[in-house]
Design a protein around this motif. Structure first.
Motif, PDB file in Angstrom:
ATOM      1  N   UNK A 103      36.865  31.511  46.424  1.00 25.35           N
ATOM      2  CA  UNK A 103      36.905  32.669  45.301  1.00 25.35           C
ATOM      3  C   UNK A 103      37.607  33.838  45.584  1.00 25.35           C
ATOM      4  N   UNK A 104      38.196  34.371  44.784  1.00 26.82           N
ATOM      5  CA  UNK A 104      38.926  35.885  44.666  1.00 26.82           C
ATOM      6  C   UNK A 104      38.258  36.688  43.485  1.00 26.82           C
ATOM      7  N   UNK A 157      41.738  27.307  44.170  1.00 25.21           N
ATOM      8  CA  UNK A 157      41.043  28.427  44.003  1.00 25.21           C
ATOM      9  C   UNK A 157      40.516  29.130  42.855  1.00 25.21           C
ATOM     10  N   UNK A 158      39.573  29.879  42.659  1.00 20.89           N
ATOM     11  CA  UNK A 158      39.092  30.571  41.579  1.00 20.89           C
ATOM     12  C   UNK A 158      39.516  31.851  41.614  1.00 20.89           C
ATOM     13  N   UNK A 159      40.365  32.555  40.856  1.00 21.43           N
ATOM     14  CA  UNK A 159      40.723  33.744  40.886  1.00 21.43           C
ATOM     15  C   UNK A 159      40.389  34.455  39.728  1.00 21.43           C
ATOM     16  N   UNK A 160      39.569  35.454  39.732  1.00 23.21           N
ATOM     17  CA  UNK A 160      39.012  36.259  38.462  1.00 23.21           C
ATOM     18  C   UNK A 160      38.790  37.617  38.454  1.00 23.21           C
ATOM     19  N   UNK A 161      39.534  38.480  37.525  1.00 25.58           N
ATOM     20  CA  UNK A 161      39.244  39.781  37.316  1.00 25.58           C
ATOM     21  C   UNK A 161      37.928  40.039  36.569  1.00 25.58           C
ATOM     22  N   UNK A 162      37.631  41.321  36.813  1.00 27.54           N
ATOM     23  CA  UNK A 162      36.394  41.535  35.997  1.00 27.54           C
ATOM     24  C   UNK A 162      36.316  43.122  35.754  1.00 27.54           C
ATOM     25  N   UNK A 163      35.416  43.563  34.881  1.00 24.25           N
ATOM     26  CA  UNK A 163      35.333  45.073  34.489  1.00 24.25           C
ATOM     27  C   UNK A 163      33.740  45.128  34.516  1.00 24.25           C
TER      28      UNK A 163
END
Length: 333
Positions: free
Chosen positions: A239-240, A270-276
């Motif tokens: 996970x990224x 892979x799981x690559x997720x942006x977040x705020x």
């Protein structure tokens, strides 16, 4: 003595390459009067974040900064006078006041804060930095005991907290930072298992030695070449958590890394997720309670870098982008 003017830092030109002091100007204006539904607040501490630089490049999760306007930024501020129910003089709030002494803002844009000593913790471990680390690691990274967690910009405000939370969760933690002093500090003071100096060169090889069993969770604060070095070393179903890309904010756009992302994501699942972090504000109280528990028990150490004087805010941001800070950088107004 009561202040009669409102000092403000204006962004007078958007930088094409590196940010410099010439892009800002100190100005003065009258102290604003609050309208109905607003409060006048006095800024106490201004939060400095790499995102301040990204806002100058164009619209992000907020509108782009316009020239000849007050440089935006979050702060802990104290209510001076109020024309809004629920806010009284002396109350502490978090708000996007911008870089100035005073601001008159609608009450709906002010988040009341508890009285905490030291007050600076409201911007660091119990503020945006701590909450970003908490939710990004635990909600997106989902670390499990025994896994390897790698965090970039590990000596910064968010990274230093990410690594410590990962240790609390029973993980092997590797920090990536710039310079031997920072790397030594991460291991000796914050309890990281290893630290890699990206300025040393041979990052890929050093990372392989520090994380011989591969990377299960990568908390990415920088993007660019460091993300490119981590991707091939991710384990299956890694996970990224994509928090920022500071390596790209203060430079001429180029074609440097990361390359090969699509293939690696597919092959390694892979799981690559942006977040705020603002997406998680409904869970804020629970997170702060956990963070307070860890700080009071000594499991989580708080590092802050406080610079005095509103007039020094531009230099403080320029220094942050150059990696001067250790822990959360802020300006005491």
């Amino acid at each position: 003595m009561t202040a009669t003017v409102n000092r403000q830092i204006l962004l007078i030109e958007k930088p094409k390459e590196k940010l410099g002091p010439e892009h800002f100007r100190l100005a003065e204006s009258p102290i604003p009067e609050p309208k109905d539904g607003e409060a006048l607040v006095k800024v106490r501490y201004i939060s400095l974040d790499a995102a301040n630089r990204a806002w100058m490049q164009g619209a992000t999760y907020r509108a782009a900064v316009e020239t000849d306007s007050v440089m935006p930024g979050g702060s802990v501020a104290e209510v001076v006078s109020s024309k809004a129910p629920g806010l009284a003089p002396g109350d502490l709030v978090f708000a996007d006041t911008g870089w100035q002494d005073y601001a008159a803002l609608p009450a709906k844009h002010l988040a009341k804060l508890p009285k905490v000593e030291p007050m600076t913790h409201l911007l660091s471990v119990y503020g945006i930095a701590g909450l970003t680390a908490y939710f990004g690691l635990l909600d997106i990274g989902k670390p499990r005991a025994g896994e390897t967690v790698v965090v970039s910009a590990a000596a910064g405000s968010v990274g230093s907290i990410v690594g410590q939370i990962a240790k609390i969760k029973g993980c092997r933690v590797v920090g990536i930072a710039g310079g031997k002093q920072k790397c030594d500090w991460l291991v000796s003071e914050l309890g990281f298992d290893a630290a890699v100096d990206y300025k040393d060169g041979a990052l890929f090889k050093a990372l392989r030695a520090a994380a011989p069993n591969g990377i299960d969770v990568y908390f990415d604060n920088v993007g660019g070449d460091i993300l490119e070095a981590c991707l091939p070393q991710m384990n299956l179903k890694g996970r990224i958590a994509c928090c920022g890309a500071v390596s790209q904010y203060d430079r001429t756009p180029s074609a440097t890394g990361p390359r090969g992302i699509p293939g690696l994501i597919v092959v390694k699942r892979l799981i690559m997720q942006g977040f705020i972090v603002m997406d998680y504000m409904d869970q804020r109280d629970e997170a702060v309670a956990r963070l307070q528990e860890w700080v009071s028990s000594g499991k989580l150490k708080v590092q802050e870098d406080v610079i005095d004087g509103l007039e020094n805010t531009p230099a403080a941001l320029i220094g942050l982008l150059a990696g001067e800070n250790r822990g959360k950088r802020m300006v005491r107004v």
